[in-house]
Design an enzyme around this catalytic site. Structure first.
Site, short mmCIF file in Angstrom:
data_model
loop_
_atom_site.label_atom_id
_atom_site.label_comp_id
_atom_site.label_asym_id
_atom_site.label_seq_id
_atom_site.Cartn_x
_atom_site.Cartn_y
_atom_site.Cartn_z
N LYS A 43 1.46 -5.47 -5.64
CA LYS A 43 2.03 -6.06 -4.45
C LYS A 43 1.01 -6.04 -3.32
O LYS A 43 1.16 -6.72 -2.31
CB LYS A 43 3.26 -5.24 -4.00
CG LYS A 43 4.32 -5.09 -5.07
CD LYS A 43 5.36 -4.04 -4.64
CE LYS A 43 6.15 -3.60 -5.83
NZ LYS A 43 6.96 -2.40 -5.54
N GLY A 44 -0.01 -5.22 -3.47
CA GLY A 44 -0.92 -4.91 -2.37
C GLY A 44 -1.61 -6.10 -1.75
O GLY A 44 -1.89 -6.11 -0.56
N GLU A 99 -7.37 -9.56 -4.57
CA GLU A 99 -6.95 -8.16 -4.69
C GLU A 99 -7.11 -7.46 -3.33
O GLU A 99 -7.93 -7.86 -2.51
CB GLU A 99 -7.82 -7.49 -5.77
CG GLU A 99 -7.66 -6.00 -5.95
CD GLU A 99 -6.29 -5.55 -6.41
OE1 GLU A 99 -5.30 -5.97 -5.78
OE2 GLU A 99 -6.22 -4.76 -7.36
N ASP A 100 -6.31 -6.43 -3.12
CA ASP A 100 -6.44 -5.70 -1.85
C ASP A 100 -7.70 -4.84 -1.84
O ASP A 100 -8.52 -4.94 -0.94
CB ASP A 100 -5.17 -4.87 -1.55
CG ASP A 100 -4.76 -3.94 -2.69
OD1 ASP A 100 -5.44 -3.90 -3.73
OD2 ASP A 100 -3.73 -3.24 -2.54
N ASP A 103 -11.72 -0.67 -6.20
CA ASP A 103 -11.95 0.78 -6.12
C ASP A 103 -12.78 1.20 -7.35
O ASP A 103 -13.98 0.99 -7.38
CB ASP A 103 -10.58 1.46 -6.04
CG ASP A 103 -10.64 2.94 -5.76
OD1 ASP A 103 -11.55 3.39 -5.05
OD2 ASP A 103 -9.77 3.68 -6.25
N LYS A 131 -14.68 -0.31 -2.20
CA LYS A 131 -15.18 1.08 -2.13
C LYS A 131 -16.22 1.25 -3.23
O LYS A 131 -15.90 1.76 -4.32
CB LYS A 131 -14.04 2.07 -2.40
CG LYS A 131 -12.92 2.12 -1.39
CD LYS A 131 -11.96 3.25 -1.80
CE LYS A 131 -10.65 3.20 -1.11
NZ LYS A 131 -9.67 4.17 -1.66
N PHE A 152 -8.79 7.00 1.62
CA PHE A 152 -7.55 6.37 1.16
C PHE A 152 -6.93 5.65 2.35
O PHE A 152 -6.71 6.25 3.40
CB PHE A 152 -6.57 7.38 0.57
CG PHE A 152 -5.50 6.70 -0.22
CD1 PHE A 152 -5.72 6.32 -1.54
CD2 PHE A 152 -4.28 6.38 0.36
CE1 PHE A 152 -4.75 5.65 -2.26
CE2 PHE A 152 -3.29 5.70 -0.37
CZ PHE A 152 -3.53 5.35 -1.68
N ASP A 159 -0.38 0.51 0.15
CA ASP A 159 0.67 1.52 0.21
C ASP A 159 0.18 2.92 -0.13
O ASP A 159 -0.87 3.10 -0.74
CB ASP A 159 1.77 1.18 -0.80
CG ASP A 159 1.34 1.45 -2.24
OD1 ASP A 159 0.24 0.98 -2.62
OD2 ASP A 159 2.07 2.14 -2.97
N ARG A 165 3.19 -0.45 3.70
CA ARG A 165 2.63 -1.79 3.47
C ARG A 165 2.78 -2.69 4.68
O ARG A 165 2.02 -3.62 4.88
CB ARG A 165 3.32 -2.46 2.27
CG ARG A 165 3.08 -1.80 0.93
CD ARG A 165 3.57 -2.72 -0.19
NE ARG A 165 3.69 -2.05 -1.47
CZ ARG A 165 2.71 -1.86 -2.34
NH1 ARG A 165 1.50 -2.29 -2.05
NH2 ARG A 165 2.92 -1.26 -3.50
P1 IMP Z 1 -9.10 0.19 -9.22
O1 IMP Z 1 -8.55 -0.25 -10.53
O2 IMP Z 1 -9.46 1.65 -9.21
O3 IMP Z 1 -10.22 -0.67 -8.71
O4 IMP Z 1 -7.90 0.17 -8.24
C1 IMP Z 1 -7.54 -0.85 -7.50
C2 IMP Z 1 -6.12 -0.58 -7.00
O5 IMP Z 1 -5.94 0.76 -6.60
C3 IMP Z 1 -5.86 -1.41 -5.77
O6 IMP Z 1 -5.22 -2.59 -6.13
C4 IMP Z 1 -4.92 -0.55 -4.98
O7 IMP Z 1 -3.60 -0.84 -5.32
C5 IMP Z 1 -5.19 0.86 -5.42
N1 IMP Z 1 -5.96 1.56 -4.41
C6 IMP Z 1 -7.24 1.97 -4.48
N2 IMP Z 1 -7.63 2.57 -3.36
C7 IMP Z 1 -6.56 2.53 -2.54
C8 IMP Z 1 -6.34 2.98 -1.20
O8 IMP Z 1 -7.21 3.53 -0.51
N3 IMP Z 1 -5.11 2.74 -0.69
C9 IMP Z 1 -4.12 2.12 -1.38
N4 IMP Z 1 -4.28 1.67 -2.63
C10 IMP Z 1 -5.49 1.89 -3.20
MG MG Z 2 -3.04 -2.82 -5.99
#
Ligand code: IMP
Ligand code: MG
Length: 181
Positions: A43-44, A99-100, A103, A131, A152, A159, A165
């Site tokens: 949803k982000g 994507e939001d 990470d 990040k 974070f 969220d 959100r």
């Molecule tokens: P990845 O698969 O580790 O790249 O994660 C990406 C997802 O992790 C994003 O779509 C977010 O939903 C969540 N995420 C990563 N860091 C944060 C944060 O700092 N705040 C909120 N959600 C995060």
């Molecule tokens: Mg997400």
């Protein structure tokens, strides 16, 4: 009136709007004269996609995917699962996956693989936040709003345990919500 942010602000709504407008202008130039499909990750990314789309001066449609998330914690369990696939065919189309946060890269790597199997003409990645220090998969976004350190963050669609959100700014989660391992 936008929801006021009770937490330390990393990017104000004004800063976000300026940057999102810039990204929209770049995308509009990159795909000038063509159509695009924005595929948001629920949803982000919903709020980012809604704002970005309004700065894209192209013929544009939306679709959404959903994957398994972090649950109630702040770190990934390393498992990504598709919960909702795209509704419309993207074969031969210009697709931007929206994507939001990029990470660890596990989510976008997984989704890039899945969407590639649908044979788009072009597949690009847009992430509001990046990040880079957290990366486990070698993946970079084509369009990045802001690169941030390992904080974070919440708000503007993002969220913690499904809350915050609706904050208009991007805020820092003040204390580690999980005991360190
Ligand atoms: P990845 O698969 O580790 O790249 O994660 C990406 C997802 O992790 C994003 O779509 C977010 O939903 C969540 N995420 C990563 N860091 C944060 C944060 O700092 N705040 C909120 N959600 C995060
Ligand atoms: Mg997400």
């Amino acid at each position: 009136m936008a929801t006021p942010s009770p937490l330390p602000i990393l990017y104000t709504q004004a800063q976000i709007q300026t940057r999102v407008a810039e990204l929209g202008a770049v995308i509009s130039r990159d795909f000038a004269g063509q159509s695009i499909v924005l595929v948001g990750v629920l949803k982000g990314a919903a709020i980012f996609l809604a704002d970005l789309a309004r700065h894209i001066q192209l013929d544009c449609t939306f679709d959404f995917v959903s994957v398994s998330s972090y649950g109630k914690g702040t770190t990934s369990n390393g498992q990504v699962k598709l919960i909702k696939d795209i509704d419309e065919s993207i074969e031969g189309k210009n697709v931007i996956l929206v994507e939001d946060i990029l990470d660890t890269g596990l989510t976008l790597s997984f989704l890039r693989k899945i969407l590639t199997q649908h044979h788009p003409r072009v597949l690009r990645l847009a992430a509001l936040l990046d990040k880079p220090s957290r990366r486990l998969e070698p993946i970079e976004a084509d369009y990045v709003g802001f690169q941030i350190p390992n904080h974070f963050v919440i708000g503007y669609g993002m969220d913690f345990a499904e809350r915050y959100r609706n904050l208009a700014d991007i805020c820092l989660m003040p204390a580690s919500p999980e005991p360190s391992a």
